[in-house]
Design a protein around this motif. Structure first.
Motif, mmCIF file in Angstrom:
data_model
loop_
_atom_site.group_PDB
_atom_site.id
_atom_site.type_symbol
_atom_site.label_atom_id
_atom_site.label_comp_id
_atom_site.label_asym_id
_atom_site.label_seq_id
_atom_site.Cartn_x
_atom_site.Cartn_y
_atom_site.Cartn_z
ATOM 1 N N LYS A 1 12.343 -31.643 -63.325
ATOM 2 C CA LYS A 1 12.373 -30.460 -62.563
ATOM 3 C C LYS A 1 10.690 -30.525 -61.860
ATOM 4 N N GLU A 2 10.526 -29.502 -60.857
ATOM 5 C CA GLU A 2 9.387 -29.578 -60.301
ATOM 6 C C GLU A 2 8.633 -28.383 -60.992
ATOM 7 N N ARG A 3 7.139 -28.749 -60.880
ATOM 8 C CA ARG A 3 6.309 -27.718 -61.404
ATOM 9 C C ARG A 3 6.390 -26.381 -60.746
ATOM 10 N N GLU A 4 6.394 -25.332 -61.897
ATOM 11 C CA GLU A 4 6.512 -23.960 -61.262
ATOM 12 C C GLU A 4 5.187 -23.303 -61.926
ATOM 13 N N ALA A 5 4.734 -22.318 -61.100
ATOM 14 C CA ALA A 5 3.711 -21.234 -61.435
ATOM 15 C C ALA A 5 4.271 -20.360 -62.487
ATOM 16 N N VAL A 6 3.670 -20.188 -63.666
ATOM 17 C CA VAL A 6 3.841 -19.335 -64.735
ATOM 18 C C VAL A 6 3.255 -17.925 -64.612
ATOM 19 N N SER A 7 2.155 -18.017 -64.671
ATOM 20 C CA SER A 7 1.138 -16.724 -64.725
ATOM 21 C C SER A 7 -0.417 -17.175 -64.228
ATOM 22 N N CYS A 8 -0.723 -16.298 -63.833
ATOM 23 C CA CYS A 8 -2.069 -16.423 -63.270
ATOM 24 C C CYS A 8 -2.934 -15.282 -63.603
ATOM 25 N N ILE A 9 -4.295 -15.480 -63.830
ATOM 26 C CA ILE A 9 -5.256 -14.252 -63.932
ATOM 27 C C ILE A 9 -6.549 -14.465 -63.056
ATOM 28 N N SER A 10 -6.553 -13.424 -62.139
ATOM 29 C CA SER A 10 -7.839 -13.538 -61.184
ATOM 30 C C SER A 10 -9.261 -13.448 -61.786
ATOM 31 N N ALA A 11 -9.954 -13.539 -60.967
ATOM 32 C CA ALA A 11 -11.299 -13.409 -61.349
ATOM 33 C C ALA A 11 -11.739 -12.110 -61.940
ATOM 34 N N SER A 12 -10.890 -11.027 -61.196
ATOM 35 C CA SER A 12 -11.272 -9.613 -61.862
ATOM 36 C C SER A 12 -10.292 -9.307 -62.978
ATOM 37 N N GLY A 13 -9.628 -10.452 -63.238
ATOM 38 C CA GLY A 13 -8.535 -9.953 -64.359
ATOM 39 C C GLY A 13 -7.359 -9.454 -64.102
ATOM 40 N N LEU A 14 -7.127 -9.401 -62.614
ATOM 41 C CA LEU A 14 -5.499 -9.068 -62.446
ATOM 42 C C LEU A 14 -4.827 -10.212 -62.832
ATOM 43 N N VAL A 15 -3.546 -9.746 -63.419
ATOM 44 C CA VAL A 15 -2.595 -10.595 -63.865
ATOM 45 C C VAL A 15 -1.385 -10.851 -62.845
ATOM 46 N N VAL A 16 -0.964 -11.749 -62.392
ATOM 47 C CA VAL A 16 0.330 -12.099 -61.770
ATOM 48 C C VAL A 16 1.157 -12.957 -62.238
ATOM 49 N N ASN A 17 2.382 -12.283 -62.773
ATOM 50 C CA ASN A 17 3.361 -13.355 -63.303
ATOM 51 C C ASN A 17 4.208 -13.820 -62.153
ATOM 52 N N PHE A 18 4.426 -15.153 -61.918
ATOM 53 C CA PHE A 18 5.066 -15.502 -60.959
ATOM 54 C C PHE A 18 6.444 -16.071 -61.299
ATOM 55 N N ALA A 19 6.824 -15.978 -62.575
ATOM 56 C CA ALA A 19 7.896 -16.607 -63.371
ATOM 57 C C ALA A 19 8.778 -15.309 -63.790
ATOM 58 N N GLU A 20 9.695 -14.922 -62.981
ATOM 59 C CA GLU A 20 10.287 -13.849 -63.477
ATOM 60 C C GLU A 20 10.851 -13.935 -64.828
ATOM 61 N N SER A 21 11.276 -15.024 -65.416
ATOM 62 C CA SER A 21 11.875 -15.088 -66.608
ATOM 63 C C SER A 21 11.044 -15.010 -67.625
ATOM 64 N N VAL A 22 9.600 -14.812 -67.440
ATOM 65 C CA VAL A 22 8.648 -14.887 -68.606
ATOM 66 C C VAL A 22 8.207 -13.635 -68.688
ATOM 67 N N MET A 23 8.477 -12.663 -67.631
ATOM 68 C CA MET A 23 7.944 -11.098 -67.807
ATOM 69 C C MET A 23 8.314 -10.486 -69.103
ATOM 70 N N GLY A 24 7.536 -9.813 -69.760
ATOM 71 C CA GLY A 24 7.725 -8.970 -70.838
ATOM 72 C C GLY A 24 7.668 -10.066 -72.112
#
Length: 128
Positions: free
Chosen positions: A46-69
């Motif tokens: 499979k292709e590499r996929e983004a899971v989660s990211c944290i910005s310089a300010s601490g903002l979290v972005v979850n790109f993979a819906e399957s991992v939320m929660g």
């Protein structure tokens, strides 16, 4: 920057792992507080996929819906480390997990090409 992942392993479904991304303080050109750090994963075939990211300010972005929660990304400036806490693991979470960093922007992005620095990955196996 030379990123190093650790914390992978083999667990049963429903288990937990805590991945660690170190080496974020290894280059004097970059300040930990200004780095954006993301976790990506790649399963065999499979292709590499983004899971989660944290910005310089601490903002979290979850790109993979399957991992939320279930997955939580945090950054700790006391030891210049970013963690990915993974709970309630499923078989589909298995793969190689990579951490990546970028210093050219304070924002998270899902594209792997937006990140300039990568670790070699840590293996996560989920099976009964």
């Amino acid at each position: 920057l030379q990123l190093v992942e650790s914390g992978g392993g083999s667990v049963q479904p429903g288990g937990s792992l805590r991945l660690r991304c170190g080496g974020l303080n290894g280059d004097p050109r970059f300040t930990f507080d200004y780095l954006v750090v993301g976790w990506f994963r790649q399963a065999p075939g499979k292709e590499r996929e983004a899971v989660s990211c944290i910005s310089a300010s601490g903002l979290v972005v979850n790109f993979a819906e399957s991992v939320m929660g279930r997955f939580t990304i945090t950054r700790d400036k006391t030891d210049w480390t970013v963690y990915l806490q993974m709970n309630s693991l499923k078989s589909e979470d298995a793969g190689t997990y990579y951490c990546a960093a970028r210093a050219d922007s304070p924002h998270c992005r899902a594209a792997a090409s937006d990140f300039d620095y990568w670790g070699r990955g840590t293996q996560v196996t989920v099976s009964s």
